[in-house]
Design a protein around this motif. Sequence first.
Motif, short mmCIF file in Angstrom:
data_model
loop_
_atom_site.label_atom_id
_atom_site.label_comp_id
_atom_site.label_asym_id
_atom_site.label_seq_id
_atom_site.Cartn_x
_atom_site.Cartn_y
_atom_site.Cartn_z
N THR A 133 136.19 61.04 72.62
CA THR A 133 136.67 61.16 71.25
C THR A 133 138.04 61.83 71.30
N GLU A 134 138.77 61.77 70.18
CA GLU A 134 140.13 62.31 70.19
C GLU A 134 140.59 62.58 68.77
N SER A 135 141.30 63.67 68.58
CA SER A 135 141.92 63.97 67.30
C SER A 135 143.35 63.43 67.30
N LEU A 136 143.95 63.38 66.12
CA LEU A 136 145.37 63.01 66.05
C LEU A 136 146.21 64.02 66.81
N CYS A 137 145.83 65.29 66.77
CA CYS A 137 146.53 66.33 67.52
C CYS A 137 146.58 65.98 69.00
N GLY A 138 145.48 65.47 69.54
CA GLY A 138 145.45 65.07 70.94
C GLY A 138 146.40 63.92 71.22
N VAL A 139 146.47 62.97 70.30
CA VAL A 139 147.40 61.84 70.47
C VAL A 139 148.84 62.35 70.47
N VAL A 140 149.15 63.29 69.58
CA VAL A 140 150.51 63.84 69.52
C VAL A 140 150.89 64.49 70.84
N LYS A 141 149.97 65.21 71.46
CA LYS A 141 150.28 65.89 72.72
C LYS A 141 150.70 64.90 73.80
N ARG A 142 149.96 63.79 73.94
CA ARG A 142 150.31 62.84 74.99
C ARG A 142 151.57 62.05 74.65
N VAL A 143 151.75 61.74 73.37
CA VAL A 143 152.94 61.00 72.96
C VAL A 143 154.19 61.87 73.09
N ARG A 144 154.07 63.17 72.79
CA ARG A 144 155.22 64.06 72.91
C ARG A 144 155.71 64.12 74.36
N ILE A 145 154.78 64.20 75.30
CA ILE A 145 155.15 64.20 76.72
C ILE A 145 155.83 62.90 77.08
N PHE A 146 155.29 61.78 76.59
CA PHE A 146 155.88 60.47 76.88
C PHE A 146 157.30 60.36 76.32
N TRP A 147 157.51 60.88 75.12
CA TRP A 147 158.85 60.89 74.52
C TRP A 147 159.83 61.61 75.43
N LEU A 206 151.88 55.53 67.00
CA LEU A 206 153.20 55.50 66.36
C LEU A 206 153.33 56.58 65.29
N ARG A 207 152.24 56.90 64.60
CA ARG A 207 152.29 58.06 63.68
C ARG A 207 152.62 59.33 64.46
N ALA A 208 152.01 59.46 65.64
CA ALA A 208 152.27 60.63 66.49
C ALA A 208 153.74 60.66 66.92
N LEU A 209 154.29 59.51 67.27
CA LEU A 209 155.69 59.48 67.69
C LEU A 209 156.61 59.80 66.51
N CYS A 210 156.28 59.33 65.31
CA CYS A 210 157.07 59.69 64.13
C CYS A 210 157.03 61.20 63.88
N LEU A 211 155.87 61.82 64.10
CA LEU A 211 155.78 63.27 63.95
C LEU A 211 156.76 63.97 64.89
N VAL A 212 156.83 63.48 66.14
CA VAL A 212 157.73 64.09 67.12
C VAL A 212 159.19 63.86 66.72
N LEU A 213 159.53 62.65 66.32
CA LEU A 213 160.92 62.32 66.00
C LEU A 213 161.40 63.03 64.74
N ASP A 214 160.55 63.03 63.71
CA ASP A 214 160.95 63.53 62.40
C ASP A 214 160.49 64.96 62.13
N ARG A 215 159.80 65.54 63.11
CA ARG A 215 159.26 66.90 62.95
C ARG A 215 158.44 66.99 61.67
N LEU A 216 157.51 66.06 61.53
CA LEU A 216 156.67 66.02 60.35
C LEU A 216 155.69 67.19 60.35
N SER A 217 155.35 67.65 59.18
CA SER A 217 154.28 68.63 59.04
C SER A 217 152.94 67.91 59.22
N HIS A 218 151.89 68.69 59.41
CA HIS A 218 150.57 68.09 59.52
C HIS A 218 150.23 67.32 58.25
#
Length: 251
Positions: free
Chosen positions: A152-166, A189-201
Motif C-alpha cells: 500500500t502507499e500514501s500520496l506522501c510516499g509517491v511524492v518522496k520517490r518522485v522528488r528523488i527522481f526529479w 504526476l500530481r506528486a511531480l506538480c507538488l515538487v515543481l510548484d511547491r504545492l501545499s498538502h
Amino acid sequence: MPAPGTLILLRHGQSVLNAQDRFTGLLNPSLSSIGEDEAARAGALLTSASFSPDTLYTSTLTRTRDTARIVLKVLDAPDVPVRAAWELNERSYGSLTGRARSEMLSELGPEVFRFWRRSYYGAPPPMSRTALGAIRRSRAFAGLPPEALLPTESLCGVVKRVRIFWHQHLRPRILAGENVLVIGHGNSLRALCLVLDRLSHAEVEELNIPTGHPLQYRFDPGLVPLVRGGEYLNPLAARTAAALVAAAGGT
C-alpha cells in the motif's frame, strides 16, 4: 549556460480499467480505444506546439508505454529515447486495487473513502500477499527493486520517490537545455506538480490531472516555473476534463 528546457507532463490515455471506474494502481491494463485516441490527440497538440522532446520518460506500466508509442508515431519521432522509470509508476492502492470505486464508496462511506483516496498521508489497508505476488510476476515489475512494489502507499510516499527522481534525472536534463516529455499517472504526476510548484498538502489533494492532456512547464534559470501550475496546451478542453475527474471523486 543554455536556457532551461521545457518539461511537458502527460497522463496516459484512458485504460480499460479507467473506463470501468476501478482503482487501477499497480495493475497493468492496456489502453482502451478512447485512450488510444487521447494519446493520438495529445501527439497532435504537441505537434501544433512545435514541441520536440529530446528525452521521453514513462513509467514501467503498459498504459504509459503505449501512450508514448502512439505520441511518438504522431510526432514522427522514432529516434527519441524512451526511458522507463519505476519511480513514475502509479500509486499502490493496497486492498482497493481492482475494486470498483462506486462499490468502495458505498462500502466505506465518504469520509474514509476520501481519506484513503485523496488525503496526503492516508493509505488504504495493504493488499494480500497473493495479490502482491500476482502483480510482482507482471513483466512491468521484472528486475525492479522491492520498493517499486509496495502493499500500500500514501500520496506522501509517491511524492518522496518522485522528488528523488526529479533531482536525479529530470532537473539535470532541463538545466542542460533539454526538452523532456514525461508520461505518467494521475498520482505520480500530481506528486511531480507538488515538487515543481511547491504545492501545499491541501492544494495537491484538490489537484486533478485528466488523461491525454499535455501540461507544459517553462522555467526561469533557477528552474522556478514561469507559470505556477503550468499551462495546458488545450486549456479549455483540459479544464473541462479535469472538472469531470473532480466530479467523479478525483484522480
